[in-house]
Design an enzyme around this catalytic site. Sequence first.
Site, PDB file in Angstrom:
ATOM      1  N   CYS A 179       0.847  -1.187   0.000  1.00 10.40           N
ATOM      2  CA  CYS A 179       0.000   0.000   0.000  1.00 10.40           C
ATOM      3  C   CYS A 179       0.875   1.226   0.000  1.00 10.40           C
ATOM      4  O   CYS A 179       2.017   1.190   0.399  1.00 10.40           O
ATOM      5  CB  CYS A 179      -0.885  -0.029   1.239  1.00 10.40           C
ATOM      6  N   HIS A 349      -8.374  -0.771   2.569  1.00  6.78           N
ATOM      7  CA  HIS A 349      -7.113  -0.273   3.126  1.00  6.78           C
ATOM      8  C   HIS A 349      -6.976   1.233   2.902  1.00  6.78           C
ATOM      9  O   HIS A 349      -6.652   1.989   3.827  1.00  6.78           O
ATOM     10  CB  HIS A 349      -5.949  -1.023   2.472  1.00  6.78           C
ATOM     11  N   GLU A 350      -7.236   1.694   1.677  1.00  8.47           N
ATOM     12  CA  GLU A 350      -7.106   3.123   1.384  1.00  8.47           C
ATOM     13  C   GLU A 350      -8.191   3.935   2.086  1.00  8.47           C
ATOM     14  O   GLU A 350      -7.931   5.043   2.566  1.00  8.47           O
ATOM     15  CB  GLU A 350      -7.161   3.354  -0.127  1.00  8.47           C
ATOM     16  N   HIS A 353      -7.081   4.563   5.570  1.00  9.64           N
ATOM     17  CA  HIS A 353      -6.181   5.710   5.717  1.00  9.64           C
ATOM     18  C   HIS A 353      -6.972   7.012   5.794  1.00  9.64           C
ATOM     19  O   HIS A 353      -6.657   7.901   6.591  1.00  9.64           O
ATOM     20  CB  HIS A 353      -5.204   5.763   4.541  1.00  9.64           C
ATOM     21  N   HIS A 359      -0.688   2.158   9.286  1.00  6.04           N
ATOM     22  CA  HIS A 359      -0.289   0.773   9.071  1.00  6.04           C
ATOM     23  C   HIS A 359      -0.096   0.069  10.404  1.00  6.04           C
ATOM     24  O   HIS A 359       0.362   0.669  11.382  1.00  6.04           O
ATOM     25  CB  HIS A 359       1.010   0.717   8.268  1.00  6.04           C
TER      26      HIS A 359
END
EC number: 3.4.24.-
Length: 864
Positions: A179, A349-350, A353, A359
């Site tokens: 990522c 995952h994005e 963020h 992470h």
Amino acid sequence: MRLALLWALGLLGAGSPRPSPPLPNIGGTEEEQQASPERTLSGSMESRVVQDSPPMSLADVLQTGLPEALRISLELDSESHVLELLQNRDLIPGRPTLVWYQPDGTRMVSEGYSLENCCYRGRVQGHPSSWVSLCACSGIRGLIVLSPERGYTLELGPGDLQRPVISRIQDHLLLGHTCAPSWHASVPTRAGPDLLLEQHHAHRLKRDVVTETKIVELVIVADNSEVRKYPDFQQLLNRTLEAALLLDTFFQPLNVRVALVGLEAWTQHNLIEMSSNPAVLLDNFLRWRRTDLLPRLPHDSAQLVTVTSFSGPMVGMAIQNSICSPDFSGGVNMDHSTSILGVASSIAHELGHSLGLDHDSPGHSCPCPGPAPAKSCIMEASTDFLPGLNFSNCSRQALEKALLEGMGSCLFERQPSLAPMSSLCGNMFVDPGEQCDCGFPDECTDPCCDHFTCQLRPGAQCASDGPCCQNCKLHPAGWLCRPPTDDCDLPEFCPGDSSQCPSDIRLGDGEPCASGEAVCMHGRCASYARQCQSLWGPGAQPAAPLCLQTANTRGNAFGSCGRSPGGSYMPCAPRDVMCGQLQCQWGRSQPLLGSVQDRLSEVLEANGTQLNCSWVDLDLGNDVAQPLLALPGTACGPGLVCIGHRCQPVDLLGAQECRRKCHGHGVCDSSGHCRCEEGWAPPDCMTQLKATSSLTTGLLLSLLLLLVLVLLGASYWHRARLHQRLCQLKGSSCQYRAPQSCPPERPGPPQRAQQMTGTKQASVVSFPVPPSRPLPPNPVPKKLQAALADRSNPPTRPLPADPVVRRPKSQGPTKPPPPRKPLPANPQGQHPPGDLPGPGDGSLPLVVPSRPAPPPPAASSLYL
């Protein structure tokens, strides 16, 4: 492995398929439409549905519509399992907006597109920690997870939609993919356990945003390469739905739901310049989102999906802690796998963020469930093994910290357009006609809600899923349900008729906060000192001005105003140094976000004074597109704030113009409405309230009551003195009620008295007299009356001014009237001659007895 769909329950949604607008036909090559599997196949299955009739194929069932509830029996690894499924109404809570383009470039918009909800969520009977996420849009695809160590994927079989292929999740290896959080990372959100617990308890006293359900309104954008990979537009829609379904499933344990509000497909050509550099692509996409997409389609986050291969091992990039930001809330993702699981995990995952998740730390500080050596946490920096399915405890703590610091105010809002189209009991969302919804029977823990009917239990006023309900009773209107978290937050109060707290309202952009050190931007108060403390812990402060200016004007890894789309560091102009990278001093030795890549120390001299400066190069990960820059709204000078990483006048935010309509007696909130000061009436704060507040009225009444009690007590304490004073004021009228110890002064005994007999019983007087003094002890003997007849009457004093009934004077000698009964014989004289009354012509002097006189006799008895 063999699967059989045994029966469908609650066919509330069965019926004719909804009409849909004509979809574009893009076309494509055979190679683009067929993709080879990336895992070892574990078996196949034949899907059949049995309703009230003989078994039917899934294709036959889809001809008449999809049931809203399904009960499926299947075999996995020679074990029989039963799936209980409900349509996921939160995934498509309303009618999403579908956008595509004609060959001439005309934008086609279908607002309220009738997208068939073919996705289901549920669980496996007998497995409390299981979850199921399936879509039956065209065949069965999805995910079945029995436990963190055991899960299966269902994919379409080659050439036969009715024979899905089952494989173990462990077979989905995504080698070499990492990522890349974006370089625009804003505020650090992860803290060490000790600091996090300290801040957690402090913030929980102010506001509990963790247990409230948050909703991310998501728009997915498919670029032209993604459209050509799936030329059948319905197939592209189905794949988008499947990805959104998995996103919602991943985030649901965090009390975050994902709602798909729009899909845009670039059917003719790309609307931005594409690049294999994810940082450049992200910058281009966010610029297009801010200027083009967001004004016409409101949402919280936009995710671009492309087949374009990124340089290096990265498969995505996003902006750290950027949710709700009109400038940075978005991400770019590479469709790197035929399996929708891999793509959905990358998007999650994005999106994580954007929600402030960093992470996961390597090692055992953030353990991930799953069989070794596989990793199954979504926020792992590298997906070298299999896609993430869960969020770690570190991610949970990071999300909680970000929410408590004011991030994500837009997640507490639910637009009216997102209202569901029909009811479905058990989907954990209160649909029309329902009073509550606590999910499946085995997962419902709400004592106020009947999970079979989705109605409140007898005696319950509300469901316990909201902060305005306690013990199944509603809090009254005005009860504080969401206290403010910082200077830019406003309190919310219970409405009195709902268990839910109203939408989160914050101060408008440009309103001052933090004692003038910053202004509110996007609902957050970002003073420079607070940003340093979020990164380096308590005690951290901004670096000395000379150190800050020197670092950020050099334009390197230790200090800059961000990176260019090409990846190079850009130096700050002297005016903009406060808007560049965060430069702090003191605090912890290790940051709370990222890790220290390098350190640099230097001694600077200014005005003959030497100053030790120290700077660090923070490694935030390859998928972070920018270094830690000062947040928008940070003060950078008198009347100046950071806007777009440049120091600009605060008037550009429009706060003064908005504040004018509040007429100097209020501030603007994030909805553009006036929040009036106390004593001024909304909506324009022009009218001053004249009514006294309830608190003031209560105090006045309390003081008045206290005064009355004091007066009553004093009166009782001095009652004897007050009584005597009243007697003096009334004069003689008070003497008849005075005690015998204090009789009023009277003249001496009269010289003449009424002749009475000496019997045991009191004789009747000849006329009424008022009670005053004791009667003579004995009547006057008759033999003395002749001797006293010629004596003159003694002088007398006038009687008191009391009404006295008198007889008219007789002309003859005064003689008492004879009694009714014969008087007894006169007793022997026992009194000295001086005590006897003498005879006279006038009326006898009145003699006052010591005891009350009997009532006067009738007038006829006075004379015989």
